[in-house]
Design a protein around this motif. Structure first.
Motif, PDB file in Angstrom:
ATOM      1  N   ASN A 110      -2.151   4.652  -5.219  1.00 18.63           N
ATOM      2  CA  ASN A 110      -2.143   5.207  -3.870  1.00 18.63           C
ATOM      3  C   ASN A 110      -3.391   5.998  -3.512  1.00 18.63           C
ATOM      4  O   ASN A 110      -3.430   6.680  -2.493  1.00 18.63           O
ATOM      5  CB  ASN A 110      -0.888   6.058  -3.669  1.00 18.63           C
ATOM      6  CG  ASN A 110       0.344   5.192  -3.744  1.00 18.63           C
ATOM      7  OD1 ASN A 110       0.583   4.379  -2.863  1.00 18.63           O
ATOM      8  ND2 ASN A 110       1.101   5.309  -4.821  1.00 18.63           N
TER       9      ASN A 110
ATOM     10  N   THR B 257      -4.971   6.886   0.278  1.00 19.68           N
ATOM     11  CA  THR B 257      -4.008   6.974   1.377  1.00 19.68           C
ATOM     12  C   THR B 257      -4.235   8.278   2.138  1.00 19.68           C
ATOM     13  O   THR B 257      -4.847   9.220   1.627  1.00 19.68           O
ATOM     14  CB  THR B 257      -2.552   6.931   0.862  1.00 19.68           C
ATOM     15  OG1 THR B 257      -2.358   8.015  -0.049  1.00 19.68           O
ATOM     16  CG2 THR B 257      -2.238   5.608   0.184  1.00 19.68           C
TER      17      THR B 257
ATOM     18  N   GLN C  65      -1.506   2.521   5.176  1.00 21.63           N
ATOM     19  CA  GLN C  65      -1.979   3.381   4.083  1.00 21.63           C
ATOM     20  C   GLN C  65      -1.819   4.867   4.404  1.00 21.63           C
ATOM     21  O   GLN C  65      -2.735   5.666   4.213  1.00 21.63           O
ATOM     22  CB  GLN C  65      -3.419   3.030   3.717  1.00 21.63           C
ATOM     23  CG  GLN C  65      -3.553   1.618   3.217  1.00 21.63           C
ATOM     24  CD  GLN C  65      -4.903   1.322   2.611  1.00 21.63           C
ATOM     25  OE1 GLN C  65      -5.722   2.203   2.413  1.00 21.63           O
ATOM     26  NE2 GLN C  65      -5.129   0.067   2.295  1.00 21.63           N
TER      27      GLN C  65
ATOM     28  N   ARG D 294      -0.469   2.693  -0.359  1.00 28.26           N
ATOM     29  CA  ARG D 294      -1.404   1.627  -0.014  1.00 28.26           C
ATOM     30  C   ARG D 294      -0.667   0.310   0.188  1.00 28.26           C
ATOM     31  O   ARG D 294      -1.205  -0.625   0.766  1.00 28.26           O
ATOM     32  CB  ARG D 294      -2.458   1.457  -1.113  1.00 28.26           C
ATOM     33  CG  ARG D 294      -3.538   2.494  -1.010  1.00 28.26           C
ATOM     34  CD  ARG D 294      -4.786   2.176  -1.774  1.00 28.26           C
ATOM     35  NE  ARG D 294      -4.637   1.332  -2.938  1.00 28.26           N
ATOM     36  CZ  ARG D 294      -5.425   1.359  -3.983  1.00 28.26           C
ATOM     37  NH1 ARG D 294      -6.427   2.197  -4.023  1.00 28.26           N
ATOM     38  NH2 ARG D 294      -5.245   0.563  -5.006  1.00 28.26           N
TER      39      ARG D 294
END
Length: 128
Positions: free
Chosen positions: A44, A47, A89, A93
């Motif tokens: 992630n 993000t 996002q 993601r």
């Protein structure tokens, strides 16, 4: 062999694959937690929420706890509204495929939770 026995045997073979992995997790829960945090951070990175809290792969669990506040649903709602508006996002993601609506059994209003393909697959694996 009947169909039920055949299905049971397939299920046993499938479960055997995860037996060693589960034993490792049970014997080293701290390592599992650290590995899981790093996986989440890697998956992630970039993000919106991670940028806002300066989160990146490799930070310690203590640094993560310092930077990422525990939030109520209401405090998370602005992020969900951004997803509803079409922004990607934001929290993950992964592509948000849908928003699941809770049953509102303990509160008067329903809540919306982002659902990704990976989340669905994770739930399926967990149910096995």
């Amino acid at each position: 062999m009947g169909v039920i026995n055949w299905i049971n045997n397939l299920f046993k073979i499938h479960i055997k694959k995860y037996e060693a992995e589960l034993a490792e997790h049970y014997s080293h829960p701290e390592k599992l937690q650290a590995d899981t945090l790093q996986q989440i951070l890697r998956e992630n990175a970039g993000t919106a929420i991670f940028r806002e809290h300066n989160l990146r792969p490799g930070i310690s669990a203590a640094a993560y706890a310092e930077r990422m506040p525990v939030r109520t649903y209401e405090e998370t709602l602005p992020y969900i509204e951004r997803i509803l508006a079409g922004e990607s996002q934001v929290l993950t993601r992964q592509r948000v495929r849908a928003l699941a609506k809770t049953a509102a059994t303990t509160q008067k209003t329903s809540k919306y939770l982002p659902v990704t393909r990976e989340h669905i697959l994770s739930c399926q694996k967990g149910s096995w």
